[in-house]
Design a protein around this motif. Structure first.
Motif, PDB file in Angstrom:
ATOM      1  N   ILE A 198      -5.126   6.440   0.224  1.00  0.00           N
ATOM      2  CA  ILE A 198      -6.165   6.457  -0.801  1.00  0.00           C
ATOM      3  C   ILE A 198      -7.488   6.017  -0.181  1.00  0.00           C
ATOM      4  O   ILE A 198      -7.508   5.438   0.909  1.00  0.00           O
ATOM      5  CB  ILE A 198      -5.803   5.570  -2.010  1.00  0.00           C
ATOM      6  CG1 ILE A 198      -5.687   4.095  -1.633  1.00  0.00           C
ATOM      7  CG2 ILE A 198      -4.513   6.052  -2.659  1.00  0.00           C
ATOM      8  CD1 ILE A 198      -5.466   3.170  -2.818  1.00  0.00           C
ATOM      9  N   THR A 199      -8.573   6.309  -0.856  1.00  0.00           N
ATOM     10  CA  THR A 199      -9.875   5.976  -0.295  1.00  0.00           C
ATOM     11  C   THR A 199     -10.067   4.469  -0.188  1.00  0.00           C
ATOM     12  O   THR A 199      -9.507   3.700  -0.965  1.00  0.00           O
ATOM     13  CB  THR A 199     -11.025   6.553  -1.144  1.00  0.00           C
ATOM     14  OG1 THR A 199     -11.009   5.941  -2.431  1.00  0.00           O
ATOM     15  CG2 THR A 199     -10.919   8.074  -1.260  1.00  0.00           C
TER      16      THR A 199
ATOM     17  N   GLU B  96     -12.113  -1.127  -5.249  1.00  0.00           N
ATOM     18  CA  GLU B  96     -12.310  -1.160  -6.702  1.00  0.00           C
ATOM     19  C   GLU B  96     -11.108  -1.745  -7.439  1.00  0.00           C
ATOM     20  O   GLU B  96     -11.258  -2.437  -8.439  1.00  0.00           O
ATOM     21  CB  GLU B  96     -12.606   0.243  -7.235  1.00  0.00           C
ATOM     22  CG  GLU B  96     -14.014   0.718  -6.937  1.00  0.00           C
ATOM     23  CD  GLU B  96     -14.290   2.110  -7.473  1.00  0.00           C
ATOM     24  OE1 GLU B  96     -13.427   2.688  -8.180  1.00  0.00           O
ATOM     25  OE2 GLU B  96     -15.374   2.632  -7.186  1.00  0.00           O
ATOM     26  N   LEU B  97      -9.902  -1.439  -6.927  1.00  0.00           N
ATOM     27  CA  LEU B  97      -8.684  -1.965  -7.539  1.00  0.00           C
ATOM     28  C   LEU B  97      -8.362  -3.378  -7.045  1.00  0.00           C
ATOM     29  O   LEU B  97      -7.439  -4.010  -7.549  1.00  0.00           O
ATOM     30  CB  LEU B  97      -7.503  -1.037  -7.247  1.00  0.00           C
ATOM     31  CG  LEU B  97      -7.562   0.335  -7.922  1.00  0.00           C
ATOM     32  CD1 LEU B  97      -6.496   1.265  -7.350  1.00  0.00           C
ATOM     33  CD2 LEU B  97      -7.405   0.196  -9.424  1.00  0.00           C
TER      34      LEU B  97
END
Length: 68
Positions: free
Chosen positions: A39-40, A46-47
């Motif tokens: 994932i980026t 952000e998570l």
């Protein structure tokens, strides 16, 4: 959060490996099974993902292949 994807597996993050754009997140889903997601780096930040976090792996694919 509700999702339309039916393939949702609970697990625990065991490793996060950063990359230039995408990082890899390894999730222990039990039974000596680990799922690796690419994932980026932006999504990881952000998570606020961290080793030890309880997460849900969601699999939504247009094709599923089986080999033998």
């Amino acid at each position: 959060m509700k999702l339309s994807a039916r393939n949702q597996i609970s697990g625990t993050i065991t490793a996060i490996t950063p990359g230039a754009v995408n990082g890899t997140v390894k999730v222990d889903i039990g039974g000596s099974n680990v799922v690796t997601a690419a994932i980026t780096e932006e999504a990881i930040a952000e998570l606020a993902l961290a080793v030890g976090d309880a997460v849900t792996v969601v699999v939504k694919a247009s094709d599923v292949l089986i080999g033998k």
